[in-house]
Design a protein around this motif. Structure first.
Motif, PDB file in Angstrom:
ATOM      1  N   THR A 105       0.879  -1.184  -0.009  1.00  0.00           N
ATOM      2  CA  THR A 105       0.140  -0.033   0.086  1.00  0.00           C
ATOM      3  C   THR A 105       0.890   1.308  -0.096  1.00  0.00           C
ATOM      4  OG1 THR A 105      -1.909   1.118   0.971  1.00  0.00           O
ATOM      5  CG2 THR A 105      -0.101   0.102   2.480  1.00  0.00           C
ATOM      6  N   GLY A 106       0.252   2.387  -0.411  1.00  0.00           N
ATOM      7  CA  GLY A 106       0.842   3.650  -0.620  1.00  0.00           C
ATOM      8  C   GLY A 106       1.360   4.437  -1.793  1.00  0.00           C
ATOM      9  N   ASP A 107       2.334   5.108  -1.858  1.00  0.00           N
ATOM     10  CA  ASP A 107       2.560   5.889  -2.966  1.00  0.00           C
ATOM     11  C   ASP A 107       3.457   4.984  -4.073  1.00  0.00           C
ATOM     12  OD1 ASP A 107       3.363   7.468  -5.081  1.00  0.00           O
ATOM     13  OD2 ASP A 107       4.107   9.155  -3.828  1.00  0.00           O
ATOM     14  N   PRO A 108       2.712   4.587  -5.146  1.00  0.00           N
ATOM     15  CA  PRO A 108       3.665   3.647  -6.017  1.00  0.00           C
ATOM     16  C   PRO A 108       4.961   4.475  -6.645  1.00  0.00           C
ATOM     17  CG  PRO A 108       1.688   4.428  -6.948  1.00  0.00           C
ATOM     18  CD  PRO A 108       1.613   4.905  -5.692  1.00  0.00           C
ATOM     19  N   ASN A 109       5.141   5.760  -6.388  1.00  0.00           N
ATOM     20  CA  ASN A 109       6.268   6.607  -6.741  1.00  0.00           C
ATOM     21  C   ASN A 109       6.976   6.940  -5.564  1.00  0.00           C
ATOM     22  OD1 ASN A 109       5.529   6.550  -9.605  1.00  0.00           O
ATOM     23  ND2 ASN A 109       4.089   7.982  -9.132  1.00  0.00           N
ATOM     24  N   ALA A 110       6.745   6.445  -4.335  1.00  0.00           N
ATOM     25  CA  ALA A 110       7.453   6.983  -3.310  1.00  0.00           C
ATOM     26  C   ALA A 110       9.062   6.983  -3.301  1.00  0.00           C
ATOM     27  CB  ALA A 110       7.044   6.094  -1.863  1.00  0.00           C
ATOM     28  N   GLY A 129       8.022  13.554   9.415  1.00  0.00           N
ATOM     29  CA  GLY A 129       7.441  14.285   8.709  1.00  0.00           C
ATOM     30  C   GLY A 129       6.507  13.623   7.385  1.00  0.00           C
ATOM     31  N   LEU A 130       6.208  12.533   7.613  1.00  0.00           N
ATOM     32  CA  LEU A 130       5.496  11.726   6.712  1.00  0.00           C
ATOM     33  C   LEU A 130       4.502  10.926   6.997  1.00  0.00           C
ATOM     34  CD1 LEU A 130       8.645  10.129   4.930  1.00  0.00           C
ATOM     35  CD2 LEU A 130       7.142  11.589   3.948  1.00  0.00           C
ATOM     36  N   GLN A 131       3.297  10.980   6.102  1.00  0.00           N
ATOM     37  CA  GLN A 131       2.214  10.026   6.350  1.00  0.00           C
ATOM     38  C   GLN A 131       2.612   8.905   5.720  1.00  0.00           C
ATOM     39  OE1 GLN A 131      -0.604  11.066   8.130  1.00  0.00           O
ATOM     40  NE2 GLN A 131       0.448  13.177   8.406  1.00  0.00           N
ATOM     41  N   ARG A 132       1.807   7.832   6.390  1.00  0.00           N
ATOM     42  CA  ARG A 132       1.890   6.501   5.704  1.00  0.00           C
ATOM     43  C   ARG A 132       1.538   6.567   4.201  1.00  0.00           C
ATOM     44  NH1 ARG A 132       0.379   1.333   7.878  1.00  0.00           N
ATOM     45  NH2 ARG A 132      -0.923   0.311   6.251  1.00  0.00           N
ATOM     46  N   GLU A 133       0.912   7.184   3.779  1.00  0.00           N
ATOM     47  CA  GLU A 133       0.367   7.479   2.253  1.00  0.00           C
ATOM     48  C   GLU A 133       1.478   7.822   1.311  1.00  0.00           C
ATOM     49  OE1 GLU A 133      -1.571   8.782   4.607  1.00  0.00           O
ATOM     50  OE2 GLU A 133      -2.962   7.217   4.877  1.00  0.00           O
ATOM     51  N   GLN A 134       2.450   8.359   1.991  1.00  0.00           N
ATOM     52  CA  GLN A 134       3.710   8.872   1.038  1.00  0.00           C
ATOM     53  C   GLN A 134       4.667   8.102   0.906  1.00  0.00           C
ATOM     54  OE1 GLN A 134       3.542  12.588   3.804  1.00  0.00           O
ATOM     55  NE2 GLN A 134       4.146  13.487   2.150  1.00  0.00           N
ATOM     56  N   VAL A 135       4.749   6.935   1.816  1.00  0.00           N
ATOM     57  CA  VAL A 135       5.783   5.893   1.509  1.00  0.00           C
ATOM     58  C   VAL A 135       4.975   4.681   1.007  1.00  0.00           C
ATOM     59  CG1 VAL A 135       7.016   6.852   3.387  1.00  0.00           C
ATOM     60  CG2 VAL A 135       5.654   4.749   3.690  1.00  0.00           C
ATOM     61  N   TYR A 136       5.827   3.786   0.218  1.00  0.00           N
ATOM     62  CA  TYR A 136       5.103   2.681  -0.151  1.00  0.00           C
ATOM     63  C   TYR A 136       5.460   1.403   0.848  1.00  0.00           C
ATOM     64  CZ  TYR A 136       3.419  -1.123  -2.928  1.00  0.00           C
ATOM     65  OH  TYR A 136       2.379  -2.023  -3.362  1.00  0.00           O
ATOM     66  N   ILE A 137       4.622   0.512   1.383  1.00  0.00           N
ATOM     67  CA  ILE A 137       4.551  -0.305   2.453  1.00  0.00           C
ATOM     68  C   ILE A 137       4.303  -1.619   2.097  1.00  0.00           C
ATOM     69  CG2 ILE A 137       4.158  -0.899   4.897  1.00  0.00           C
ATOM     70  CD1 ILE A 137       3.400   1.878   5.133  1.00  0.00           C
ATOM     71  N   THR A 138       5.320  -2.686   2.073  1.00  0.00           N
ATOM     72  CA  THR A 138       4.940  -3.935   1.653  1.00  0.00           C
ATOM     73  C   THR A 138       5.930  -5.024   2.739  1.00  0.00           C
ATOM     74  OG1 THR A 138       4.807  -5.703  -0.150  1.00  0.00           O
ATOM     75  CG2 THR A 138       6.584  -4.251   0.043  1.00  0.00           C
ATOM     76  N   ASN A 139       5.790  -6.202   2.489  1.00  0.00           N
ATOM     77  CA  ASN A 139       6.246  -7.131   3.225  1.00  0.00           C
ATOM     78  C   ASN A 139       7.059  -8.239   2.336  1.00  0.00           C
ATOM     79  OD1 ASN A 139       5.422  -6.863   6.178  1.00  0.00           O
ATOM     80  ND2 ASN A 139       3.485  -7.300   5.293  1.00  0.00           N
ATOM     81  N   ILE A 140       7.999  -8.967   2.912  1.00  0.00           N
ATOM     82  CA  ILE A 140       8.606 -10.047   2.174  1.00  0.00           C
ATOM     83  C   ILE A 140       7.686 -11.099   1.697  1.00  0.00           C
ATOM     84  CG2 ILE A 140      10.512 -12.072   2.624  1.00  0.00           C
ATOM     85  CD1 ILE A 140      11.859  -9.270   2.414  1.00  0.00           C
ATOM     86  N   LYS A 169      15.362   9.773   6.597  1.00  0.00           N
ATOM     87  CA  LYS A 169      15.144  11.117   5.975  1.00  0.00           C
ATOM     88  C   LYS A 169      16.111  11.639   5.072  1.00  0.00           C
ATOM     89  CE  LYS A 169      13.048  15.371   7.459  1.00  0.00           C
ATOM     90  NZ  LYS A 169      12.038  15.390   6.646  1.00  0.00           N
ATOM     91  N   ALA A 170      17.414  11.581   5.689  1.00  0.00           N
ATOM     92  CA  ALA A 170      18.667  12.098   4.806  1.00  0.00           C
ATOM     93  C   ALA A 170      18.858  11.716   3.559  1.00  0.00           C
ATOM     94  CB  ALA A 170      19.810  12.061   5.771  1.00  0.00           C
ATOM     95  N   GLN A 171      18.678  10.188   3.497  1.00  0.00           N
ATOM     96  CA  GLN A 171      18.930   9.370   2.384  1.00  0.00           C
ATOM     97  C   GLN A 171      17.950   9.751   1.540  1.00  0.00           C
ATOM     98  OE1 GLN A 171      22.029   7.537   1.959  1.00  0.00           O
ATOM     99  NE2 GLN A 171      21.402   6.982  -0.142  1.00  0.00           N
ATOM    100  N   ALA A 172      16.691   9.797   1.658  1.00  0.00           N
ATOM    101  CA  ALA A 172      15.861   9.988   0.802  1.00  0.00           C
ATOM    102  C   ALA A 172      15.678  11.272   0.011  1.00  0.00           C
ATOM    103  CB  ALA A 172      14.236   9.718   1.397  1.00  0.00           C
ATOM    104  N   GLY A 173      15.964  12.124   0.612  1.00  0.00           N
ATOM    105  CA  GLY A 173      16.399  13.681   0.122  1.00  0.00           C
ATOM    106  C   GLY A 173      15.215  14.581   0.221  1.00  0.00           C
TER     107      GLY A 173
END
Ligand code: URA
Length: 240
Positions: A87-92, A128-139, A236-240
């Motif tokens: 779930t989440g942003d497919p372009n995260a 500073g991120l909502q869950r919808e702003q990242v992409y979350i999945t599992n192995i 956060k630093a790595q994501a830019g």
């Protein structure tokens, strides 16, 4: 997000800030492409590529999700309520990868919606991120019985799905939460305490990976939340 808000989320996480922190620490650029990846694991990767990756390599999101939904490659399919795709942003910029769905995820069809998921949401909010702003999945896309750890065979069957998800999102950084996620993504079997604080690479697509404690572990060991805050700042630093 202003500082007050951030302090509020940190307080919710149970993290007390004593000294103003540097919000963009320089993460060691050292890339770990471990030797452990050789040998049996490399062979497994090769098998994955040879036998199954072509099936998913061209899949777009709907085709990939349909393949996961109809997957019967391992025994986990027999007891699932439904698959838990992601779930989440497919372009995260950030992709969070956990272990496997638990009971609530199995019912709701969404990763990280139980207690651990609620803590994950708070952790993301702290940077500073909502869950919808990242992409979350599992192995693993199906719930293992009695919440046991996924077997390597199960991870093996799910690997092409995950690899395609990572390729489609093409995140700037992967946040591997917990030992199982770290082990399966990186082919390194080490305690999280040894893996934290380094920048790894997801070898098939050369995407940076940051490893951190699983939120379920943090619920049991709240004293470690301070360390997870360090990991979040690196993320956060790595994501830019
Ligand atoms: N733990 C995980 O690793 N993933 C989930 O989706 C839920 C709990």
């Amino acid at each position: 997000m202003d500082t007050q808000q951030q302090l509020h989320y940190l307080k919710t996480l149970g993290i007390r800030i004593w000294v103003p922190s540097d919000f963009a620490p320089q993460l060691s650029r050292q890339r770990h492409l471990p030797e452990q990846q050789a040998g049996a694991d490399a062979q497994l990767q090769q098998q994955t590529e040879n036998t199954r990756a072509p099936v998913t390599a061209q899949s777009d999101w709907p085709a990939l999700e349909a393949k996961v939904q109809s997957c019967t490659a391992c025994d986990l399919h027999a007891d699932r309520t439904q698959t838990v795709f992601g779930t989440g942003d497919p372009n995260a910029r950030i992709m969070v990868i956990g272990e496997a769905p638990g009971a609530e995820e199995d019912v709701r069809g969404e990763p990280f919606v139980g207690r651990a998921g609620r803590l994950l949401n708070e952790m993301l909010k702290a940077i500073g991120l909502q869950r919808e702003q990242v992409y979350i999945t599992n192995i693993i896309k199906c719930r293992p019985p009695a919440n046991r750890n996924p077997l390597q065979e199960e991870a093996y069957h799910c690997a092409p799905y995950l690899q395609r998800q990572i390729a489609l999102v093409a995140p700037r950084v992967i946040f591997a939460v917990g030992k199982i996620a770290a082990r399966d993504l990186l082919k390194i079997d080490q305690p999280i305490s040894k893996m934290r604080g380094k920048l790894y690479s997801y070898a098939p697509l050369d995407i940076p990976v940051i490893v951190t404690y699983h939120p379920a572990y943090l619920l049991r060991s709240p004293r470690e939340k301070r360390k997870s805050w360090q990991d979040l700042k690196r993320l956060k630093a790595q994501a830019g």
